[in-house]
Design an enzyme around this catalytic site. Structure first.
Site, short mmCIF file in Angstrom:
data_model
loop_
_atom_site.label_atom_id
_atom_site.label_comp_id
_atom_site.label_asym_id
_atom_site.label_seq_id
_atom_site.Cartn_x
_atom_site.Cartn_y
_atom_site.Cartn_z
N LYS A 71 49.17 7.70 86.05
CA LYS A 71 48.34 6.74 85.67
C LYS A 71 47.83 6.70 84.28
O LYS A 71 48.06 5.70 83.17
CB LYS A 71 47.42 6.15 85.97
CG LYS A 71 47.88 5.92 87.91
CD LYS A 71 46.43 5.52 88.49
CE LYS A 71 47.40 5.20 90.35
NZ LYS A 71 46.43 4.98 91.25
N ASP A 107 45.12 -1.51 90.55
CA ASP A 107 43.94 -0.77 91.62
C ASP A 107 42.38 -1.72 92.11
O ASP A 107 42.15 -1.26 93.15
CB ASP A 107 44.00 0.00 91.23
CG ASP A 107 44.96 1.84 91.28
OD1 ASP A 107 46.13 1.27 92.13
OD2 ASP A 107 45.70 2.11 90.54
N ALA A 132 36.28 10.34 88.13
CA ALA A 132 36.31 9.54 86.36
C ALA A 132 37.75 9.76 86.44
O ALA A 132 37.93 9.05 84.98
CB ALA A 132 36.14 10.43 85.57
N GLY A 133 38.89 9.56 86.99
CA GLY A 133 40.40 9.24 87.07
C GLY A 133 40.66 8.31 86.40
O GLY A 133 39.80 6.78 86.53
N GLY A 134 42.04 8.18 86.95
CA GLY A 134 42.43 6.98 86.98
C GLY A 134 42.22 5.90 87.25
O GLY A 134 41.80 4.37 87.15
N GLY A 249 41.19 3.89 101.93
CA GLY A 249 41.77 3.38 100.93
C GLY A 249 43.07 1.62 101.67
O GLY A 249 43.68 1.60 100.16
P1 NDP Z 1 43.47 11.25 88.12
O1 NDP Z 1 43.77 12.55 88.75
O2 NDP Z 1 43.10 10.05 87.51
O3 NDP Z 1 41.57 11.33 89.03
C1 NDP Z 1 41.34 12.51 89.78
C2 NDP Z 1 39.90 12.76 89.93
O4 NDP Z 1 39.70 12.86 90.71
C3 NDP Z 1 39.33 13.28 88.73
O5 NDP Z 1 38.26 12.67 88.28
C4 NDP Z 1 39.22 14.22 89.13
O6 NDP Z 1 37.73 15.46 88.68
C5 NDP Z 1 38.99 14.15 90.77
N1 NDP Z 1 39.35 15.23 91.49
C6 NDP Z 1 40.12 15.67 91.84
N2 NDP Z 1 40.03 17.19 92.58
C7 NDP Z 1 38.40 17.17 92.76
C8 NDP Z 1 37.71 17.99 93.58
N3 NDP Z 1 38.53 19.50 94.10
N4 NDP Z 1 36.32 18.59 93.25
C9 NDP Z 1 35.66 17.20 92.48
N5 NDP Z 1 36.16 16.50 91.78
C10 NDP Z 1 38.61 16.61 92.30
O7 NDP Z 1 43.75 10.42 90.14
P2 NDP Z 1 44.12 8.88 90.58
O8 NDP Z 1 42.71 8.19 89.58
O9 NDP Z 1 45.46 8.35 89.53
O10 NDP Z 1 43.70 9.75 91.58
C11 NDP Z 1 42.59 9.67 92.45
C12 NDP Z 1 43.52 9.13 93.64
O11 NDP Z 1 43.13 7.66 94.35
C13 NDP Z 1 44.47 9.75 94.60
O12 NDP Z 1 43.90 11.00 95.66
C14 NDP Z 1 45.17 8.48 95.43
O13 NDP Z 1 45.91 8.82 95.58
C15 NDP Z 1 44.19 7.33 94.99
N6 NDP Z 1 44.23 6.02 95.19
C16 NDP Z 1 43.80 4.90 96.67
C17 NDP Z 1 44.71 3.70 95.69
C18 NDP Z 1 45.35 2.45 97.17
O14 NDP Z 1 45.25 2.18 96.97
N7 NDP Z 1 44.53 3.07 97.95
C19 NDP Z 1 45.00 2.97 94.43
C20 NDP Z 1 44.84 4.77 93.34
C21 NDP Z 1 44.69 5.57 93.88
P3 NDP Z 1 38.85 15.81 86.85
O15 NDP Z 1 38.87 14.99 85.49
O16 NDP Z 1 37.29 16.95 86.68
O17 NDP Z 1 39.39 16.99 86.79
#
Ligand code: NDP
Length: 288
Positions: A71, A107, A132-134, A249
């Site tokens: 994203k 989203d 804090a991701g996408g 979700g």
């Molecule tokens: P990104 O890779 O952009 O961000 C992932 C985030 O999760 C980061 O903040 C990361 O932290 C954190 N993270 C991942 N693993 C861990 C862990 N083990 N411990 C702590 N923090 C963790 O991903 P997206 O934002 O694109 O997607 C995130 C989730 O949202 C996905 O599972 C996706 O399926 C879901 N989603 C669902 C939607 C829906 O319609 N229901 C729509 C959009 C997304 P760090 O910065 O430290 O790496």
């Protein structure tokens, strides 16, 4: 006139992607709208994203969804981006308009609709957000646009967390802070909504739960998860045990898909029909 066998292509790029159920709701939406569109679920590795996006133009896709981990990474390869998605710094929907790729983000809108449908008005609320991701950026921007009072971000990496704090403080008049996620985190007793935006618990890791003190969740809180697994994630199960209201979700997935399908086709599918398709697929009831 000769029969046309041509189909318009849309779909999703992600990694992992196998269990993403958007194809179920999108296919049903196209059937209900009576339009010859096909939604394809495609595993695209990070290193192949640029080529895959070029491929959209070559194969005349109408557009594509992006999910983890694309994203934010897709931004440099787009021809234009909507104002909202530019603030978020993340896109989940690309529209191919005459060979030009435009980035959108549905989203956050999908999440907000799920919350509104559950009967909550977020204005003035205190929100604690994991991640804090996408997805987090999209949801945070929409929450701020809707007038929340305070946002607390809990994130593992400081850089990504600070990036979101900067975006919010530069664009909105909302109290915002970051906590580094380096231990089991308690959730503030006065939080109205806790939302998990991380990928913790995403299939196949369905037994994983975020490292928070579940006993700090209480029955006045609403706990939301963006993970579109079924039935409920471990986080939502822990929250339910403590009397909190939960929002999953799956509803967000339907609502964001409605918005994306409109962007691709100019038509608004019936969310109810899509909900029924997902419920039939999983044998569950879905709130959207
Ligand atoms: P990104 O890779 O952009 O961000 C992932 C985030 O999760 C980061 O903040 C990361 O932290 C954190 N993270 C991942 N693993 C861990 C862990 N083990 N411990 C702590 N923090 C963790 O991903 P997206 O934002 O694109 O997607 C995130 C989730 O949202 C996905 O599972 C996706 O399926 C879901 N989603 C669902 C939607 C829906 O319609 N229901 C729509 C959009 C997304 P760090 O910065 O430290 O790496």
């Amino acid at each position: 006139m000769a029969k046309s066998y041509r189909e318009e292509l849309v779909g999703v790029f992600g990694d992992p992607i196998d269990e993403n159920p958007t194809v179920v709701v999108a296919s049903k939406a196209f059937e209900q709208l009576g339009i010859p569109y096909r939604y394809v679920t495609i595993n695209v590795k990070s290193e192949d994203l640029k080529d895959a996006l070029q491929g959209l133009k070559a194969m005349n896709f109408k557009g594509i969804h992006l999910t983890i981990p694309h994203k934010v990474a897709a931004l440099p390869y787009l021809d234009s981006i909507s104002e909202e998605a530019a603030i978020m710094g993340a896109v989940n929907t690309i529209v191919n308009q005459d060979g030009k790729l435009r980035g959108e983000n549905t989203d956050g809108k999908g999440f907000m609709k799920s919350v509104a449908n559950a009967g909550y008005d977020v204005s003035g609320m205190k929100i604690v957000m994991l991640g804090a991701g996408g997805a987090a950026r999209a949801i945070a921007v929409e929450l701020c646009r809707a007038g929340i009072g305070e946002l607390v971000i809990i994130n593992r990496s400081e850089e990504r967390g600070q990036g979101l704090v900067k975006t919010i403080s530069e664009n909105f008049d909302v109290k915002v802070s970051l906590r580094l996620w380096d231990k089991t985190m308690p959730i503030d007793a006065d939080a109205d909504i806790l939302v998990n935006t991380t990928s913790i618990g995403l299939f196949p890791n369905v037994d994983e739960k975020p490292d928070i003190d579940f006993d700090t969740i209480h029955d006045k809180m609403v706990v939301c998860d963006v993970i579109p697994n079924h039935p409920h994630t471990q986080l939502l199960k822990e929250a339910e045990k403590r009397g909190a209201k939960t929002i999953d979700g799956l509803g967000m997935l339907i609502n964001q898909a409605v918005e994306s399908i409109y962007d691709w086709t100019g038509k608004v599918p019936e969310a109810e029909v899509m909900k029924e398709a997902l419920a039939a697929e999983y044998g569950i009831s879905v709130h959207y």
